[in-house]
Scaffold this motif. Sequence first.
Motif, short mmCIF file in Angstrom:
data_model
loop_
_atom_site.label_atom_id
_atom_site.label_comp_id
_atom_site.label_asym_id
_atom_site.label_seq_id
_atom_site.Cartn_x
_atom_site.Cartn_y
_atom_site.Cartn_z
N GLN A 1 0.84 -1.19 0.00
CA GLN A 1 0.00 0.00 0.00
C GLN A 1 0.88 1.25 0.00
O GLN A 1 1.92 1.29 0.62
N VAL A 2 0.42 2.27 -0.70
CA VAL A 2 1.15 3.54 -0.76
C VAL A 2 0.24 4.63 -0.24
O VAL A 2 -0.86 4.82 -0.75
N LEU A 3 0.67 5.35 0.81
CA LEU A 3 -0.13 6.41 1.41
C LEU A 3 0.43 7.75 0.98
O LEU A 3 1.60 8.05 1.19
N VAL A 4 -0.40 8.56 0.36
CA VAL A 4 0.00 9.88 -0.09
C VAL A 4 -0.89 10.90 0.59
O VAL A 4 -2.11 10.89 0.41
N ASP A 5 -0.29 11.78 1.38
CA ASP A 5 -1.06 12.77 2.14
C ASP A 5 -1.08 14.09 1.36
O ASP A 5 -0.07 14.78 1.27
N ILE A 6 -2.23 14.43 0.79
CA ILE A 6 -2.35 15.67 0.03
C ILE A 6 -3.44 16.56 0.62
O ILE A 6 -3.88 17.51 -0.01
N ARG A 7 -3.85 16.27 1.86
CA ARG A 7 -4.97 17.01 2.44
C ARG A 7 -4.62 18.47 2.68
O ARG A 7 -5.46 19.36 2.53
N ASP A 8 -3.37 18.73 3.07
CA ASP A 8 -2.96 20.10 3.39
C ASP A 8 -2.23 20.77 2.24
O ASP A 8 -1.56 21.78 2.42
N PRO A 14 -1.60 18.86 -13.35
CA PRO A 14 -1.52 17.66 -14.19
C PRO A 14 -0.11 17.05 -14.22
O PRO A 14 0.04 15.83 -14.21
N GLU A 15 0.91 17.92 -14.25
CA GLU A 15 2.28 17.42 -14.28
C GLU A 15 2.63 16.70 -12.98
O GLU A 15 3.26 15.63 -12.99
N ALA A 16 2.22 17.32 -11.85
CA ALA A 16 2.50 16.70 -10.55
C ALA A 16 1.73 15.39 -10.39
O ALA A 16 2.26 14.42 -9.85
N ASN A 17 0.49 15.37 -10.89
CA ASN A 17 -0.31 14.16 -10.82
C ASN A 17 0.31 13.04 -11.64
O ASN A 17 0.38 11.88 -11.20
N GLU A 18 0.82 13.39 -12.83
CA GLU A 18 1.47 12.39 -13.68
C GLU A 18 2.73 11.87 -13.01
O GLU A 18 3.00 10.65 -13.01
N GLY A 19 3.50 12.77 -12.41
CA GLY A 19 4.72 12.36 -11.72
C GLY A 19 4.42 11.42 -10.56
O GLY A 19 5.12 10.41 -10.36
N LEU A 20 3.38 11.76 -9.81
CA LEU A 20 2.98 10.90 -8.68
C LEU A 20 2.55 9.53 -9.18
O LEU A 20 2.92 8.50 -8.60
N CYS A 21 1.75 9.51 -10.25
CA CYS A 21 1.28 8.24 -10.79
C CYS A 21 2.44 7.38 -11.30
O CYS A 21 2.46 6.16 -11.10
N LEU A 22 3.41 8.01 -11.94
CA LEU A 22 4.57 7.27 -12.44
C LEU A 22 5.37 6.67 -11.29
O LEU A 22 5.88 5.55 -11.38
N GLU A 23 5.47 7.43 -10.20
CA GLU A 23 6.18 6.92 -9.03
C GLU A 23 5.46 5.72 -8.43
O GLU A 23 6.08 4.72 -8.07
N VAL A 24 4.13 5.82 -8.36
CA VAL A 24 3.34 4.69 -7.84
C VAL A 24 3.45 3.49 -8.78
O VAL A 24 3.57 2.34 -8.33
N LEU A 25 3.43 3.74 -10.10
CA LEU A 25 3.57 2.64 -11.06
C LEU A 25 4.92 1.94 -10.89
O LEU A 25 5.02 0.71 -11.03
N ILE A 27 6.52 1.59 -8.12
CA ILE A 27 6.38 0.73 -6.93
C ILE A 27 5.57 -0.52 -7.29
O ILE A 27 5.92 -1.64 -6.88
N LEU A 28 4.51 -0.33 -8.07
CA LEU A 28 3.67 -1.46 -8.45
C LEU A 28 4.44 -2.45 -9.33
O LEU A 28 4.23 -3.66 -9.24
N GLN A 29 5.32 -1.92 -10.17
CA GLN A 29 6.09 -2.80 -11.04
C GLN A 29 6.95 -3.76 -10.22
O GLN A 29 7.12 -4.93 -10.59
N ARG A 30 7.46 -3.27 -9.10
CA ARG A 30 8.25 -4.15 -8.23
C ARG A 30 7.37 -5.20 -7.56
O ARG A 30 7.87 -6.21 -7.08
#
Length: 443
Positions: A1-8, A14-25, A27-30
Amino acid sequence: QVLVDIRDRPALTPEANEGLCLEVLGILQRSLTQTSNVKQVLYNGFYDVLCVNPQLDTPILEMLLSQLKSYMPRENRVGEAVQPAVFQLDMLFQFSGVEFVSTESLPALITSIQLCYLKVVSRLSSIELESLDKEGIVHQVKCCIDMLTQKMIDAGMDDFDLNISSDFTGVAVGKKNSFIARTLIGVYEALIEYSFLCDEINSQITERILLLFLKCERVITLLREKMLPQRRSMVGQHRDNEVTSFTFTSLVHILTSLLSDNNPAHELALTDLRQNVALVRHTFTAVIWRLEELQLNGCILDSPWLYQEKTFKKAYQLGRVLLRHIYTPIIQSKSGAWKRDKGKPLEQLVFESLSLLFSYIHKYMSHVKLKFLVSIRPDNSPQNVDESDLEQLAEAVYLHLEGFQTILHGIFTQQQDRFSHKDVSYILQICHVLHSWLPIECT
């Protein structure tokens, strides 16, 4: 599981969202080194991600293609041992002592990559499709699936390390043989699904589907014969290992083509499919498994992306197709190959599927039962629906009850030969659900 705190934090660009998704991908690849159950969850989730994040098309397709190629033989070099014809199946499982452990669900992987590929292609214009980079990932995926399809058509059972003369129910060799056989059936189903979905039906696609199913049917027959002693000992029990690789969405698409596509341009290609009794029956068996899963759980467990609203849309599309066949059949079950067939009649399969469908709506979607009843009407007449309108609900229920009562009357008076007494129990189950939907004021 990956916890990302973006509440604050402010909303992600869009660029930051893509970067975050690539980072999660990443992790998922591993995580693709885990057992098959974990991988299957990941494969099912990739389509969902790709649907809402088009910018991740390339990394997801690259990840899935790399995973698929890791099980396919590389080209032989001089002096090397001969590689297997299609897959390195020994990489899909391992033994821990005498315990058999599956490490990969190959059908789930192929289903995931072909669904993701078709989703990416659906976003491209005809001009973009024609100008695709031959070295690009979309073209590579298409070539890989096409090559795999042809290899599976050309290969025989001997090419899959499947010992057809040995046991299929024992502890070690038996479990290995059973696993390989079920894997092959799943792969054939995934490729048949892709063939139905990849393009408009034509004679070339029909020929490919029939060749794939011919190979699939041989493995099914072998597995059925080998597992017969075990099946006899499980009479009356639910067999969890009997599953299908067909997705619910694709099954609705396939049945729509087989039962209600009256496009003259498709008629010649579909005729051969409709006359293949085993193929139509296998499709219905898969539909019934999926509907039983829906009735039991309220969702398709291996398709988390198939949300309730989308499931409902597919459910009423399926209901409309089944009812249309009951009233105006395209496949004439009293002629041709169907007339000579000794298996379960087509109409019985239709009524069984329809009964399960009504039970699912009653159990999980009763708040939209009026919309369901209106949507599945064979005439498909547009109509505004108000779920709180009891008079409109009663009218819709009575309309369907009248149709089923007419069928029952025809069965009991022997005025027609399409339906039989074996259909009665399913029709009565449907009528029972319909009667329970009548408002108290109208009963």
